[in-house]
Design a protein around this motif. Sequence first.
Motif, PDB file in Angstrom:
ATOM      1  N   UNK A  22       3.206   3.308   5.392  1.00  0.00           N
ATOM      2  CA  UNK A  22       2.838   4.583   4.780  1.00  0.00           C
ATOM      3  C   UNK A  22       1.791   5.254   5.649  1.00  0.00           C
ATOM      4  N   UNK A  23       1.752   6.578   5.614  1.00  0.00           N
ATOM      5  CA  UNK A  23       0.716   7.298   6.342  1.00  0.00           C
ATOM      6  C   UNK A  23       0.414   8.608   5.635  1.00  0.00           C
ATOM      7  N   UNK A  24      -0.758   9.146   5.905  1.00  0.00           N
ATOM      8  CA  UNK A  24      -1.137  10.442   5.348  1.00  0.00           C
ATOM      9  C   UNK A  24      -0.466  11.549   6.152  1.00  0.00           C
ATOM     10  N   UNK A  25      -0.642  12.769   5.675  1.00  0.00           N
ATOM     11  CA  UNK A  25      -0.050  13.912   6.392  1.00  0.00           C
ATOM     12  C   UNK A  25      -0.644  14.073   7.781  1.00  0.00           C
ATOM     13  N   UNK A  26      -1.834  13.473   7.987  1.00  0.00           N
ATOM     14  CA  UNK A  26      -2.490  13.540   9.295  1.00  0.00           C
ATOM     15  C   UNK A  26      -2.133  12.354  10.188  1.00  0.00           C
ATOM     16  N   UNK A  27      -1.254  11.482   9.705  1.00  0.00           N
ATOM     17  CA  UNK A  27      -0.788  10.372  10.520  1.00  0.00           C
ATOM     18  C   UNK A  27      -1.631   9.117  10.445  1.00  0.00           C
ATOM     19  N   UNK A  28      -2.524   9.013   9.456  1.00  0.00           N
ATOM     20  CA  UNK A  28      -3.346   7.814   9.283  1.00  0.00           C
ATOM     21  C   UNK A  28      -2.557   6.794   8.457  1.00  0.00           C
ATOM     22  N   UNK A  29      -2.355   5.606   9.019  1.00  0.00           N
ATOM     23  CA  UNK A  29      -1.598   4.580   8.297  1.00  0.00           C
ATOM     24  C   UNK A  29      -2.416   4.053   7.117  1.00  0.00           C
ATOM     25  N   UNK A  30      -1.737   3.815   5.999  1.00  0.00           N
ATOM     26  CA  UNK A  30      -2.445   3.457   4.770  1.00  0.00           C
ATOM     27  C   UNK A  30      -1.800   2.324   3.974  1.00  0.00           C
ATOM     28  N   UNK A  31      -0.659   1.807   4.412  1.00  0.00           N
ATOM     29  CA  UNK A  31       0.083   0.857   3.568  1.00  0.00           C
ATOM     30  C   UNK A  31      -0.684  -0.427   3.276  1.00  0.00           C
ATOM     31  N   UNK A  32      -1.436  -0.936   4.262  1.00  0.00           N
ATOM     32  CA  UNK A  32      -2.185  -2.182   4.053  1.00  0.00           C
ATOM     33  C   UNK A  32      -3.304  -1.970   3.036  1.00  0.00           C
ATOM     34  N   UNK A  33      -3.988  -0.837   3.134  1.00  0.00           N
ATOM     35  CA  UNK A  33      -5.066  -0.528   2.187  1.00  0.00           C
ATOM     36  C   UNK A  33      -4.493  -0.363   0.782  1.00  0.00           C
ATOM     37  N   UNK A  34      -3.382   0.351   0.694  1.00  0.00           N
ATOM     38  CA  UNK A  34      -2.739   0.575  -0.606  1.00  0.00           C
ATOM     39  C   UNK A  34      -2.337  -0.762  -1.246  1.00  0.00           C
ATOM     40  N   UNK A  35      -1.699  -1.629  -0.463  1.00  0.00           N
ATOM     41  CA  UNK A  35      -1.283  -2.926  -0.981  1.00  0.00           C
ATOM     42  C   UNK A  35      -2.468  -3.791  -1.367  1.00  0.00           C
ATOM     43  N   UNK A  36      -3.515  -3.777  -0.541  1.00  0.00           N
ATOM     44  CA  UNK A  36      -4.722  -4.562  -0.815  1.00  0.00           C
ATOM     45  C   UNK A  36      -5.337  -4.138  -2.140  1.00  0.00           C
ATOM     46  N   UNK A  37      -5.482  -2.830  -2.346  1.00  0.00           N
ATOM     47  CA  UNK A  37      -6.104  -2.336  -3.571  1.00  0.00           C
ATOM     48  C   UNK A  37      -5.284  -2.675  -4.806  1.00  0.00           C
ATOM     49  N   UNK A  38      -3.974  -2.626  -4.687  1.00  0.00           N
ATOM     50  CA  UNK A  38      -3.128  -3.008  -5.811  1.00  0.00           C
ATOM     51  C   UNK A  38      -3.289  -4.488  -6.153  1.00  0.00           C
ATOM     52  N   UNK A  39      -3.356  -5.333  -5.111  1.00  0.00           N
ATOM     53  CA  UNK A  39      -3.579  -6.761  -5.328  1.00  0.00           C
ATOM     54  C   UNK A  39      -4.947  -6.989  -5.965  1.00  0.00           C
ATOM     55  N   UNK A  40      -5.959  -6.311  -5.437  1.00  0.00           N
ATOM     56  CA  UNK A  40      -7.319  -6.453  -5.951  1.00  0.00           C
ATOM     57  C   UNK A  40      -7.396  -6.072  -7.427  1.00  0.00           C
ATOM     58  N   UNK A  41      -6.801  -4.923  -7.780  1.00  0.00           N
ATOM     59  CA  UNK A  41      -6.861  -4.469  -9.167  1.00  0.00           C
ATOM     60  C   UNK A  41      -6.103  -5.416 -10.095  1.00  0.00           C
ATOM     61  N   UNK A  42      -5.002  -5.964  -9.625  1.00  0.00           N
ATOM     62  CA  UNK A  42      -4.250  -6.925 -10.435  1.00  0.00           C
ATOM     63  C   UNK A  42      -5.065  -8.193 -10.658  1.00  0.00           C
ATOM     64  N   UNK A  43      -5.699  -8.693  -9.600  1.00  0.00           N
ATOM     65  CA  UNK A  43      -6.502  -9.904  -9.712  1.00  0.00           C
ATOM     66  C   UNK A  43      -7.685  -9.694 -10.652  1.00  0.00           C
ATOM     67  N   UNK A  44      -8.322  -8.538 -10.546  1.00  0.00           N
ATOM     68  CA  UNK A  44      -9.463  -8.261 -11.418  1.00  0.00           C
ATOM     69  C   UNK A  44      -9.035  -8.193 -12.876  1.00  0.00           C
ATOM     70  N   UNK A  45      -7.879  -7.588 -13.115  1.00  0.00           N
ATOM     71  CA  UNK A  45      -7.379  -7.485 -14.484  1.00  0.00           C
ATOM     72  C   UNK A  45      -7.021  -8.859 -15.038  1.00  0.00           C
ATOM     73  N   UNK A  46      -6.419  -9.704 -14.204  1.00  0.00           N
ATOM     74  CA  UNK A  46      -5.990 -11.032 -14.655  1.00  0.00           C
ATOM     75  C   UNK A  46      -7.158 -11.996 -14.852  1.00  0.00           C
ATOM     76  N   UNK A  47      -8.117 -11.951 -13.937  1.00  0.00           N
ATOM     77  CA  UNK A  47      -9.184 -12.956 -13.924  1.00  0.00           C
ATOM     78  C   UNK A  47     -10.482 -12.513 -14.606  1.00  0.00           C
ATOM     79  N   UNK A  48     -10.710 -11.211 -14.671  1.00  0.00           N
ATOM     80  CA  UNK A  48     -11.938 -10.680 -15.283  1.00  0.00           C
ATOM     81  C   UNK A  48     -13.191 -11.373 -14.731  1.00  0.00           C
ATOM     82  N   UNK A  49     -13.378 -11.331 -13.398  1.00  0.00           N
ATOM     83  CA  UNK A  49     -14.544 -12.019 -12.813  1.00  0.00           C
ATOM     84  C   UNK A  49     -15.856 -11.313 -13.151  1.00  0.00           C
ATOM     85  N   UNK A  50     -16.937 -12.080 -13.128  1.00  0.00           N
ATOM     86  CA  UNK A  50     -18.276 -11.516 -13.310  1.00  0.00           C
ATOM     87  C   UNK A  50     -18.891 -11.116 -11.974  1.00  0.00           C
ATOM     88  N   UNK A  51     -18.401 -11.744 -10.920  1.00  0.00           N
ATOM     89  CA  UNK A  51     -18.917 -11.501  -9.577  1.00  0.00           C
ATOM     90  C   UNK A  51     -17.741 -11.452  -8.610  1.00  0.00           C
TER      91      UNK A  51
END
Length: 357
Positions: A22-51
């Motif tokens: 994936x990339x922005x209209x300016x040609x900046x690649x974003x797929x790794x960041x997008x996937x990372x954030x989705x994984x992070x949000x899923x993990x936070x929702x599942x685990x509910x960490x304090x830290x």
Amino acid sequence: MKLMILDGNSIINRAFYGVRLLSTKDGVYTNAIYGFLNILERLRADEQPDALCVAFDLKAPTFRHKAYDGYKATRHPMPEELAMQMPLMKEVLGAMNIPIYECEGWEADDILGTLAALCEKSGNECVIATGDRDSLQLVSDTTRVLLAATKMGKPEIINYDKAALFERYGLTPPEMIELKSLMGDSSDNIPGVAGVGEKTATDLITRFHSIDNIYESLETLDIKESVRKKLEAGRESAYLSRELGTICREAPINTDISHYKIKPRNDAELARLMTRLEFFKLMEKMGLKPDNSGMQLSLDMSDKKSFKFIKNAEIKNKADIYIADISFFKALGQPLFWIVKYNGNLVGSAFKGRNIS
């Protein structure tokens, strides 16, 4: 308290190859960041960490490289499309107020190990999210490993505690180190014992538990003579491999566990970054409104050719109108029109070049 640690390089690498480019209209690649954030949000929702914190590798050589010139020597360099996303990923994590740890001379694995040891000593729970099986040696009464894997072509996360690890491998966490000492690891170019594969190594460690036990009684062990000869020839390599494969648990990092407690994110900065990355749908999920400070909106509601209402809305303040998504010409990769929202409600689509610049 529950501390969750992400193996940054491992997770973003899996995200990069798991999400189409994936990339922005300016040609900046974003797929790794997008996937990372989705994984992070899923993990936070599942685990509910304090830290929470994220550990990354640095390019500088570590003590393992100094012990063995061939360590990780066969690895391919990071693809440029991924490398250019790393600084942006760290900016986003900074805006989320998530501590990032990098330690020159040490690997991210060593940071994971140090924090896991800290939790064990303080009686806190530790959850490690990674795609690297090396971390399985860190499983303990207080530490679980969430291993990102692929099964039947579909991604999954396997939750390893001591019981699950033994059920899968028939080994204890310390024995996972001994296993690698014999079979080696091609991804890290850890040699192991030549001619000893996973099946033989697993059998040996299951029966004798450590390479110390094996080599102390090598002449009398009930094993094939051919295996005995391979072990004798590979003695030095086995001990070197154990040194290389053992995660250090004393990396020089902040050991005040309260430092890792989850803190409020910087919504303004996070919105700015995610707008730049064009993560509009993800922003909605995270409760963020796009930052249009760098865009000039001049919507003419009476111009039916350039602005088409999808849902009626009484617009009292044009400052409350914001871009929520972008559609593209598939062939050219150029923005076709903007999906426009007002106070969180879908109101219309504005063609770029006529009302939004």
